[in-house]
Design a protein around this motif. Sequence first.
Motif, PDB file in Angstrom:
ATOM      1  N   SER A  67      47.042  23.043  38.111  1.00  0.00           N
ATOM      2  CA  SER A  67      48.313  23.575  38.598  1.00  0.00           C
ATOM      3  C   SER A  67      48.321  23.751  40.111  1.00  0.00           C
ATOM      4  N   SER A  68      49.457  23.476  40.698  1.00  0.00           N
ATOM      5  CA  SER A  68      49.633  23.804  42.113  1.00  0.00           C
ATOM      6  C   SER A  68      50.326  25.163  42.263  1.00  0.00           C
ATOM      7  N   ASP A  69      50.796  25.724  41.141  1.00  0.00           N
ATOM      8  CA  ASP A  69      51.500  27.004  41.170  1.00  0.00           C
ATOM      9  C   ASP A  69      50.602  28.210  40.914  1.00  0.00           C
ATOM     10  N   TYR A  70      49.524  28.004  40.141  1.00  0.00           N
ATOM     11  CA  TYR A  70      48.676  29.118  39.716  1.00  0.00           C
ATOM     12  C   TYR A  70      47.224  28.886  40.101  1.00  0.00           C
ATOM     13  N   ASP A  71      46.578  29.977  40.543  1.00  0.00           N
ATOM     14  CA  ASP A  71      45.149  29.939  40.874  1.00  0.00           C
ATOM     15  C   ASP A  71      44.309  30.592  39.787  1.00  0.00           C
ATOM     16  N   TRP A  72      44.924  31.533  39.050  1.00  0.00           N
ATOM     17  CA  TRP A  72      44.183  32.357  38.094  1.00  0.00           C
ATOM     18  C   TRP A  72      44.918  32.450  36.774  1.00  0.00           C
ATOM     19  N   GLU A  73      44.149  32.659  35.719  1.00  0.00           N
ATOM     20  CA  GLU A  73      44.679  32.934  34.382  1.00  0.00           C
ATOM     21  C   GLU A  73      44.347  34.388  34.069  1.00  0.00           C
ATOM     22  N   LEU A  74      45.322  35.123  33.579  1.00  0.00           N
ATOM     23  CA  LEU A  74      45.119  36.537  33.267  1.00  0.00           C
ATOM     24  C   LEU A  74      44.224  36.694  32.045  1.00  0.00           C
ATOM     25  N   LEU A  75      43.177  37.505  32.177  1.00  0.00           N
ATOM     26  CA  LEU A  75      42.285  37.830  31.063  1.00  0.00           C
ATOM     27  C   LEU A  75      42.679  39.155  30.423  1.00  0.00           C
ATOM     28  N   TRP A  76      42.750  40.197  31.231  1.00  0.00           N
ATOM     29  CA  TRP A  76      43.146  41.511  30.729  1.00  0.00           C
ATOM     30  C   TRP A  76      44.028  42.196  31.763  1.00  0.00           C
ATOM     31  N   GLY A  77      44.799  43.171  31.262  1.00  0.00           N
ATOM     32  CA  GLY A  77      45.715  43.886  32.145  1.00  0.00           C
ATOM     33  C   GLY A  77      47.115  43.292  32.115  1.00  0.00           C
ATOM     34  N   GLN A  78      47.482  42.730  30.974  1.00  0.00           N
ATOM     35  CA  GLN A  78      48.770  42.068  30.824  1.00  0.00           C
ATOM     36  C   GLN A  78      49.939  42.992  31.159  1.00  0.00           C
ATOM     37  N   ARG A  79      49.899  44.207  30.668  1.00  0.00           N
ATOM     38  CA  ARG A  79      50.991  45.143  30.926  1.00  0.00           C
ATOM     39  C   ARG A  79      50.985  45.619  32.388  1.00  0.00           C
ATOM     40  N   ARG A  80      49.802  45.796  32.960  1.00  0.00           N
ATOM     41  CA  ARG A  80      49.718  46.186  34.375  1.00  0.00           C
ATOM     42  C   ARG A  80      50.291  45.076  35.257  1.00  0.00           C
ATOM     43  N   HIS A  81      49.928  43.837  34.953  1.00  0.00           N
ATOM     44  CA  HIS A  81      50.452  42.688  35.694  1.00  0.00           C
ATOM     45  C   HIS A  81      51.981  42.635  35.571  1.00  0.00           C
ATOM     46  N   TYR A  82      52.486  42.867  34.373  1.00  0.00           N
ATOM     47  CA  TYR A  82      53.928  42.861  34.133  1.00  0.00           C
ATOM     48  C   TYR A  82      54.618  43.942  34.970  1.00  0.00           C
ATOM     49  N   CYS A  83      54.009  45.116  35.069  1.00  0.00           N
ATOM     50  CA  CYS A  83      54.573  46.196  35.892  1.00  0.00           C
ATOM     51  C   CYS A  83      54.627  45.801  37.364  1.00  0.00           C
ATOM     52  N   PHE A  84      53.564  45.205  37.860  1.00  0.00           N
ATOM     53  CA  PHE A  84      53.558  44.779  39.264  1.00  0.00           C
ATOM     54  C   PHE A  84      54.677  43.770  39.518  1.00  0.00           C
ATOM     55  N   THR A  85      54.917  42.881  38.567  1.00  0.00           N
ATOM     56  CA  THR A  85      56.006  41.911  38.688  1.00  0.00           C
ATOM     57  C   THR A  85      57.342  42.647  38.731  1.00  0.00           C
ATOM     58  N   ARG A  86      57.536  43.581  37.809  1.00  0.00           N
ATOM     59  CA  ARG A  86      58.793  44.341  37.751  1.00  0.00           C
ATOM     60  C   ARG A  86      59.013  45.193  39.002  1.00  0.00           C
ATOM     61  N   LEU A  87      57.925  45.724  39.567  1.00  0.00           N
ATOM     62  CA  LEU A  87      58.015  46.573  40.756  1.00  0.00           C
ATOM     63  C   LEU A  87      58.070  45.766  42.059  1.00  0.00           C
ATOM     64  N   ASN A  88      58.010  44.443  41.932  1.00  0.00           N
ATOM     65  CA  ASN A  88      58.023  43.544  43.096  1.00  0.00           C
ATOM     66  C   ASN A  88      56.886  43.828  44.068  1.00  0.00           C
ATOM     67  N   ILE A  89      55.723  44.163  43.523  1.00  0.00           N
ATOM     68  CA  ILE A  89      54.526  44.348  44.342  1.00  0.00           C
ATOM     69  C   ILE A  89      53.830  42.992  44.398  1.00  0.00           C
ATOM     70  N   GLU A  90      53.557  42.508  45.584  1.00  0.00           N
ATOM     71  CA  GLU A  90      53.105  41.130  45.760  1.00  0.00           C
ATOM     72  C   GLU A  90      51.647  40.883  45.404  1.00  0.00           C
ATOM     73  N   GLN A  91      50.777  41.882  45.584  1.00  0.00           N
ATOM     74  CA  GLN A  91      49.355  41.682  45.310  1.00  0.00           C
ATOM     75  C   GLN A  91      48.849  42.754  44.359  1.00  0.00           C
ATOM     76  N   ILE A  92      47.855  42.364  43.548  1.00  0.00           N
ATOM     77  CA  ILE A  92      47.294  43.268  42.556  1.00  0.00           C
ATOM     78  C   ILE A  92      45.768  43.200  42.612  1.00  0.00           C
ATOM     79  N   PRO A  93      45.083  44.341  42.544  1.00  0.00           N
ATOM     80  CA  PRO A  93      43.619  44.315  42.478  1.00  0.00           C
ATOM     81  C   PRO A  93      43.166  43.673  41.160  1.00  0.00           C
ATOM     82  N   ALA A  94      42.230  42.745  41.278  1.00  0.00           N
ATOM     83  CA  ALA A  94      41.764  42.034  40.086  1.00  0.00           C
ATOM     84  C   ALA A  94      40.266  41.788  40.165  1.00  0.00           C
TER      85      ALA A  94
END
Length: 161
Positions: A67-94
Amino acid sequence: MSDLNIQGLIPNDNNIELIDVSRIKTGEFQVRLENVGDDIEDLEESIATLGLMMPIGVARSEATEKSSDYDWELLWGQRRHYCFTRLNIEQIPARTIDKVLTTAEGKAISLNEGVHQKSFTTTDIWRTIEDLYFVEPDPHKIMKKTGIPVSLIRDTVQDQL
């Protein structure tokens, strides 16, 4: 079918990086496929109030390698990732696992991270909020101080008093 062995896939280092939320693909390694957004508002409010307390986990996948769009595949923290998307926070600790995992390996790690979680009892929660409640019995103010969802505070108070 090859033997599945996830031992050694997760490095013992605590390699935590800030990852662009938009560069994380979800789906291939996820175990929870339904109701991901159920009751998400409480977690979202907690993250908005206190920030992220536990990093998500990401790894490489065959899909991200192509993919040219994605660098990573989510393993855990699906709901946390979803919240960051909803809150429009650009970066997440992973926590990053810089290896290409098979779907079976990714799902096994994803399930392992969540399957051992044990819910708190109302007594556990009451012991945490009791002192705050007797000083300030407003669940919204307690939530602002602790990040504990208002609905959980109300249910706990009702159960304990």
